[in-house]
Design a protein around this motif. Structure first.
Motif, PDB file in Angstrom:
ATOM      1  N   ALA A 155       0.746  -1.179  -0.134  1.00 39.46           N
ATOM      2  CA  ALA A 155       0.060  -0.117  -0.088  1.00 39.46           C
ATOM      3  C   ALA A 155       0.838   1.225   0.035  1.00 39.46           C
ATOM      4  N   ILE A 156       2.153   1.259   0.581  1.00 33.95           N
ATOM      5  CA  ILE A 156       2.869   2.345   0.467  1.00 33.95           C
ATOM      6  C   ILE A 156       3.176   2.557  -0.940  1.00 33.95           C
ATOM      7  N   ALA A 157       3.836   1.631  -1.523  1.00 31.62           N
ATOM      8  CA  ALA A 157       4.100   1.901  -2.933  1.00 31.62           C
ATOM      9  C   ALA A 157       2.923   2.454  -3.709  1.00 31.62           C
ATOM     10  N   ARG A 158       1.814   1.702  -3.390  1.00 39.23           N
ATOM     11  CA  ARG A 158       0.731   2.027  -4.398  1.00 39.23           C
ATOM     12  C   ARG A 158       0.209   3.268  -4.006  1.00 39.23           C
ATOM     13  N   GLY A 159       0.237   4.057  -2.762  1.00 38.14           N
ATOM     14  CA  GLY A 159      -0.098   5.493  -2.595  1.00 38.14           C
ATOM     15  C   GLY A 159       0.981   6.389  -3.279  1.00 38.14           C
ATOM     16  N   VAL A 160       1.972   6.036  -3.432  1.00 35.69           N
ATOM     17  CA  VAL A 160       3.087   6.891  -4.174  1.00 35.69           C
ATOM     18  C   VAL A 160       2.821   6.980  -5.347  1.00 35.69           C
ATOM     19  N   TYR A 161       2.733   5.378  -6.007  1.00 32.01           N
ATOM     20  CA  TYR A 161       2.504   5.130  -7.470  1.00 32.01           C
ATOM     21  C   TYR A 161       1.335   6.003  -8.026  1.00 32.01           C
ATOM     22  N   GLU A 162       0.189   6.066  -7.135  1.00 33.93           N
ATOM     23  CA  GLU A 162      -1.144   6.494  -7.826  1.00 33.93           C
ATOM     24  C   GLU A 162      -1.330   8.343  -7.480  1.00 33.93           C
TER      25      GLU A 162
END
Length: 330
Positions: free
Chosen positions: A305-312
């Motif tokens: 979720a950390i990576a997805r939050g930055v990616y999105e």
């Protein structure tokens, strides 16, 4: 089981709502439970901002809570829980004490006061109304990235944001996480594009780059905001399992491993890294081995979720705003 969304709302019994203010460059994310949820919390950062976390300790009386708030605004943002309480009270929801009902809402905040938004709000900050709006909007689908409590979030070198994912354990328990990535450190290796979380990616949920073959020493140099500016990554992990408050506490503690894997680094003096854990009680544990699988899955979900939050995330509309991951890497 219904089709999975790869969101925390795949866990039956909870909904998520977002609200934000573009000019303020801040916002609120709310988790509401269909029934009071067994919950606990673990604060491992050195500069937290929280509300109603003591009642989540296993030795405290309250058996379950009605909502959890993740918001911007630093200590000012703690007003958001009052807005959520107001919404729940209108719905007749709350802990019964005689003929009174008191909605129980716990909260953690991030520091997003220096991101370029207009914080001159007058006498009272706007977070109470944002909390009410987020609660009113709560549902199964919600925006990620620059949305809700993650609207004004930043990392050391890229725009932060709101991330969420889910997973299913071998025994069929659903686990999910929702994270506001406002870290003092970096979510990417060196200057990117690879995420520290790359080994945990499911499909192409944050770009599909995986890990580089080798992380050379120059890629491990510390990248951080520096100085006295606080920064915080806050999260909620949830499961449909039946848990005790003691087990929820252990789940919250164990899930912090996901922050340590998704960022380099975490749990510092100037951050307030906080994880809530909630159980909606839809599926009993077959054994304590089930619980161990849930704790591992929850930590993995936070990492993803950390990576997805930055990616999105998308960049804020200010001249000096941090670039988003997509601005840099497409």
């Amino acid at each position: 089981m219904s089709e999975m969304r790869n969101l925390i709302t795949d866990v039956a019994g909870l909904r998520i709502g977002n609200a934000h203010d573009v000019a303020l460059a801040s916002g609120v994310t709310v988790a509401l439970f269909d029934e009071p949820a067994v919950a606990s919390c673990a604060v491992l950062g050195g500069a937290p901002g929280t509300r109603e976390t003591d009642l989540l300790e296993p030795d405290k009386m309250v058996p379950g809570i009605h909502g959890i708030v993740l918001s911007g605004g630093s200590a000012f943002g703690l007003d958001a829980a009052s807005g959520v309480q107001a919404y729940l009270r209108e719905q007749g929801i709350g802990f019964a004490v005689g003929n009174a009902r008191v909605p129980l809402v716990s909260q953690a905040v991030i520091f997003d006061m220096l991101n370029g938004g207009d914080k001159e709000w007058g006498r009272y900050p706007p977070y109470r109304e944002l909390g009410y709006e987020a609660a009113r909007e709560a549902g199964l689908d919600f925006a990620l990235g620059t949305a809700g409590g993650g609207y004004g979030a930043t990392t050391a070198n890229l725009k932060g944001g709101l991330g969420s994912v889910s997973a299913t354990t071998a025994s069929g328990h659903v686990v999910g996480a929702i994270v506001i990535v406002n870290s003092i450190a970096s979510a990417v290796i060196g200057q990117g594009p690879h995420f520290w979380a790359g080994a945990f990616e499911e499909g192409d949920e944050f770009g599909g780059h995986g890990h580089p073959e080798k992380v050379h020493p120059d890629k491990r140099e510390l990248i951080w905001k520096g100085g006295p500016q606080p920064a915080t990554t806050i999260a909620l992990v949830a499961t449909d399992a039946v848990l005790t408050k003691g087990q929820a506490k252990r789940l919250a503690i164990s899930s912090h491993a996901g922050i340590a894997r998704g960022l380099r680094f975490s749990h510092a003096l100037y951050d307030g890294d906080t994880v809530f854990a909630a159980a909606t009680g839809r599926k009993a544990l077959d054994s304590l081995e089930d619980f161990t699988h849930i704790t591992a899955a929850a930590a993995d979900c936070i990492t993803r979720a950390i990576a997805r939050g930055v990616y999105e995330a998308t960049a804020l509309p200010f001249a000096s705003a941090q670039p988003s991951w997509r601005d840099r890497f497409g």
